[in-house]
Design a protein around this motif. Sequence first.
Motif, PDB file in Angstrom:
ATOM      1  N   THR A  54     -17.133   1.249   5.945  1.00  0.00           N
ATOM      2  CA  THR A  54     -16.635   0.331   6.979  1.00  0.00           C
ATOM      3  C   THR A  54     -16.543  -1.106   6.484  1.00  0.00           C
ATOM      4  OG1 THR A  54     -18.846  -0.145   7.842  1.00  0.00           O
ATOM      5  CG2 THR A  54     -17.685   1.752   8.781  1.00  0.00           C
ATOM      6  N   ARG A  55     -16.925  -1.365   5.241  1.00  0.00           N
ATOM      7  CA  ARG A  55     -17.022  -2.731   4.743  1.00  0.00           C
ATOM      8  C   ARG A  55     -15.802  -3.121   3.914  1.00  0.00           C
ATOM      9  NH1 ARG A  55     -23.363  -2.980   2.658  1.00  0.00           N
ATOM     10  NH2 ARG A  55     -24.327  -2.815   4.736  1.00  0.00           N
ATOM     11  N   SER A  56     -14.650  -2.966   4.478  1.00  0.00           N
ATOM     12  CA  SER A  56     -13.434  -3.276   3.740  1.00  0.00           C
ATOM     13  C   SER A  56     -12.472  -4.078   4.600  1.00  0.00           C
ATOM     14  CB  SER A  56     -12.730  -1.994   3.286  1.00  0.00           C
ATOM     15  OG  SER A  56     -11.467  -2.292   2.723  1.00  0.00           O
ATOM     16  N   PRO A  57     -11.936  -5.180   4.073  1.00  0.00           N
ATOM     17  CA  PRO A  57     -10.902  -5.916   4.814  1.00  0.00           C
ATOM     18  C   PRO A  57      -9.601  -5.141   4.919  1.00  0.00           C
ATOM     19  CG  PRO A  57     -11.214  -6.853   2.625  1.00  0.00           C
ATOM     20  CD  PRO A  57     -12.295  -5.834   2.814  1.00  0.00           C
ATOM     21  N   TYR A  58      -9.481  -4.038   4.206  1.00  0.00           N
ATOM     22  CA  TYR A  58      -8.300  -3.180   4.298  1.00  0.00           C
ATOM     23  C   TYR A  58      -8.446  -2.130   5.396  1.00  0.00           C
ATOM     24  CZ  TYR A  58      -6.958  -5.328  -0.127  1.00  0.00           C
ATOM     25  OH  TYR A  58      -6.624  -6.237  -1.098  1.00  0.00           O
ATOM     26  N   GLY A  59      -9.501  -2.221   6.179  1.00  0.00           N
ATOM     27  CA  GLY A  59      -9.723  -1.311   7.298  1.00  0.00           C
ATOM     28  C   GLY A  59     -10.821  -0.313   7.010  1.00  0.00           C
TER      29      GLY A  59
ATOM     30  N   PRO B 279     -18.145 -10.404   5.361  1.00  0.00           N
ATOM     31  CA  PRO B 279     -19.416 -11.063   5.705  1.00  0.00           C
ATOM     32  C   PRO B 279     -20.673 -10.266   5.354  1.00  0.00           C
ATOM     33  CG  PRO B 279     -17.818 -11.405   7.443  1.00  0.00           C
ATOM     34  CD  PRO B 279     -17.180 -10.461   6.479  1.00  0.00           C
ATOM     35  N   VAL B 280     -20.733  -8.993   5.746  1.00  0.00           N
ATOM     36  CA  VAL B 280     -21.945  -8.229   5.465  1.00  0.00           C
ATOM     37  C   VAL B 280     -22.112  -7.992   3.966  1.00  0.00           C
ATOM     38  CG1 VAL B 280     -20.853  -5.957   5.761  1.00  0.00           C
ATOM     39  CG2 VAL B 280     -23.318  -6.199   6.109  1.00  0.00           C
ATOM     40  N   THR B 281     -20.988  -7.862   3.253  1.00  0.00           N
ATOM     41  CA  THR B 281     -21.055  -7.701   1.800  1.00  0.00           C
ATOM     42  C   THR B 281     -21.620  -8.952   1.157  1.00  0.00           C
ATOM     43  OG1 THR B 281     -19.121  -6.251   1.877  1.00  0.00           O
ATOM     44  CG2 THR B 281     -19.722  -7.157  -0.256  1.00  0.00           C
ATOM     45  N   GLU B 282     -21.178 -10.107   1.619  1.00  0.00           N
ATOM     46  CA  GLU B 282     -21.687 -11.362   1.053  1.00  0.00           C
ATOM     47  C   GLU B 282     -23.182 -11.505   1.302  1.00  0.00           C
ATOM     48  OE1 GLU B 282     -20.853 -16.183   1.127  1.00  0.00           O
ATOM     49  OE2 GLU B 282     -19.268 -14.759   1.664  1.00  0.00           O
ATOM     50  N   ASP B 283     -23.638 -11.088   2.474  1.00  0.00           N
ATOM     51  CA  ASP B 283     -25.074 -11.156   2.765  1.00  0.00           C
ATOM     52  C   ASP B 283     -25.872 -10.324   1.757  1.00  0.00           C
ATOM     53  OD1 ASP B 283     -24.634 -12.817   4.910  1.00  0.00           O
ATOM     54  OD2 ASP B 283     -24.773 -11.211   6.411  1.00  0.00           O
ATOM     55  N   VAL B 284     -25.381  -9.131   1.481  1.00  0.00           N
ATOM     56  CA  VAL B 284     -26.067  -8.254   0.536  1.00  0.00           C
ATOM     57  C   VAL B 284     -26.052  -8.866  -0.861  1.00  0.00           C
ATOM     58  CG1 VAL B 284     -26.028  -5.995  -0.593  1.00  0.00           C
ATOM     59  CG2 VAL B 284     -25.592  -6.166   1.867  1.00  0.00           C
ATOM     60  N   LEU B 285     -24.883  -9.350  -1.284  1.00  0.00           N
ATOM     61  CA  LEU B 285     -24.776  -9.915  -2.624  1.00  0.00           C
ATOM     62  C   LEU B 285     -25.660 -11.153  -2.784  1.00  0.00           C
ATOM     63  CD1 LEU B 285     -20.905  -9.625  -3.116  1.00  0.00           C
ATOM     64  CD2 LEU B 285     -22.656  -8.251  -4.259  1.00  0.00           C
ATOM     65  N   ARG B 286     -25.652 -12.019  -1.772  1.00  0.00           N
ATOM     66  CA  ARG B 286     -26.436 -13.251  -1.871  1.00  0.00           C
ATOM     67  C   ARG B 286     -27.940 -12.994  -1.887  1.00  0.00           C
ATOM     68  NH1 ARG B 286     -24.132 -18.085  -1.758  1.00  0.00           N
ATOM     69  NH2 ARG B 286     -21.945 -18.272  -1.135  1.00  0.00           N
TER      70      ARG B 286
END
Length: 578
Positions: free
Chosen positions: A133-138, A329-336
């Motif tokens: 579900t973590r994709s800007p492509y849907g 957003p949620v991906t950035e949280d994990v990466l950071r």
Amino acid sequence: MNVPIPEKLTIEWLQEHYEKNDLTPRDVIVEIIARSAKDEEMNIWITPPSLELIEPYLEKLDSLSKESSPLWGIPFAIKDNIDLAGTPTTAGCSEYAYTPNEHASVVGRLIKAGAIPVGKANLDQFATGLVGTRSPYGETHNSFRPELISGGSSSGSAVSVARGQAVFGLGTDTAGSGRIPALLNNLVGFKSSLGAWSTKGVVPACASLDCVTVFAHSLEEAMLVDEQARGVEEADPWSREFAQPVSRLPKKIILPKNPLDFYGPFASEYREAWDRAVEQVKQLGLPVEYVDTTFLSEAAAILYDGPMVAERWAAVGRFVEENPGATFPVTEDVLRSGSASQYDATSVFTAQHQLQAYKLKAKQLFRDAVLVLPTAGGTWTRDQVRENPIATNSDMGRYTNHCNLLDLCAVAIPAGEAAENLPFGITLFSLADSEGLICGAADAFSELADEPTTFVAVCGLHMRGFPLEKQMNECRATFVREAVTAPKYQMIKLSSEPAKPGLIKQASGGGAISLEIWKMPLSTFGAFAASIPEPLGIGKVELEDGSEVPGFICQAYAADEAEDITALGGWRNVLVTS
């Protein structure tokens, strides 16, 4: 085209019809393009199948012979963090996209073998997630129930295979991304040992842990892909030499002694499916050992709750910093989380030393063995994941995250349904140099599911190398393993021609007797049992681990006029001393 194309595409079916010349690869590609257009709302693709993309590979087939190209005309999907020359690699982020000049190593090898790349598949951005579900492509929809997650991060690759838009799909796996989507879409997901498939040309998530994986409808077809993809890549610093796996059974099966957690709206259904799968595993006829597996989750915590997560930040942190707002957003949280100040050099080395101890423990426990776990303990709706993206994603990795950290190989296989249109699956794990064991155990498990069988314990003339082995072969029985009874049996030598043994269970005393375990289809077992002459018959034989299997027994009266040969420990020893 002279034949309708089935919904499920397999190598075997396509090769059969290519050989008959009633189907061409172009026919298949035209159908795949139509199917992808029909499923557009499922968000399977980032670069979808098109004739413009695929035409050069169709033309290339003209210069390849079917005989020397094992995957000639076989369409496959590529997760969009794996390079296909001339086609953008996005890793699920348009701002990050680049167009490579050459194929990733595994892609190049598959194309050389005649396979046709059909598109670049959707994924959890930067391969960070297990939900799809973590994709800007849907959000990629589940292939059975669109309200459920498809699994990540290799979501599009798996769903493309399940929906008949590819025969196999390439994914990647750092913490379970090549296995969770297999479970949720009723596929096989094969993850080789670290380095067995080159990661050259793959956008790194955690470079030291990343693997390229394959989704297919069967392990047999996954291994056909493995034959072409496997091999050392000299330009890849993570590449390692591993021979092609040779399927063989492990010496034992390991199951978790500690209670397992199940979660989500189908937790009870998953628990019941796991219990059924365990009973099937026990029917493999292999010794079962129960082990405390809590150390696996302790090892996994080093990746996501410790300093090792910094490797993810090392891979794409600079891009995130220089492109504010580009990352999901949620991906950035994990990466950071990997840039946290508490993760200094000391913490990294402390974690590495802890991990090395866990690796040693795994090596000791899993030598010549296969560990079996549920691929996941449940699943979620896409709405539920959106509401609680971190916790739901963490749940999906409970039984997968440890794998690469501990240098294990794994294969996720279907194991029935938890409920209607809700696939269930198990994963088999073994050490990095033991891929043949997970293949052998997976083959045996699948065979059990395909045809009802029973085990038969034989202790005399039906054993390998003896005159009545031919009866076992005529009944389509297959040898499983050598075994020993519980120390409760008397063995006698019957005065027959030829001489044969009889096994009699004792109320007290007795010895342990060597025998063989075979597996026989139930369809032939009845006639086989009926043919056994007095005083022999079929009953339950207790093995040294306490389990019972059907096998040869003898009526007690026969001992009155027979020689007691218990002390010799088995029929083969009788012949040696004769």
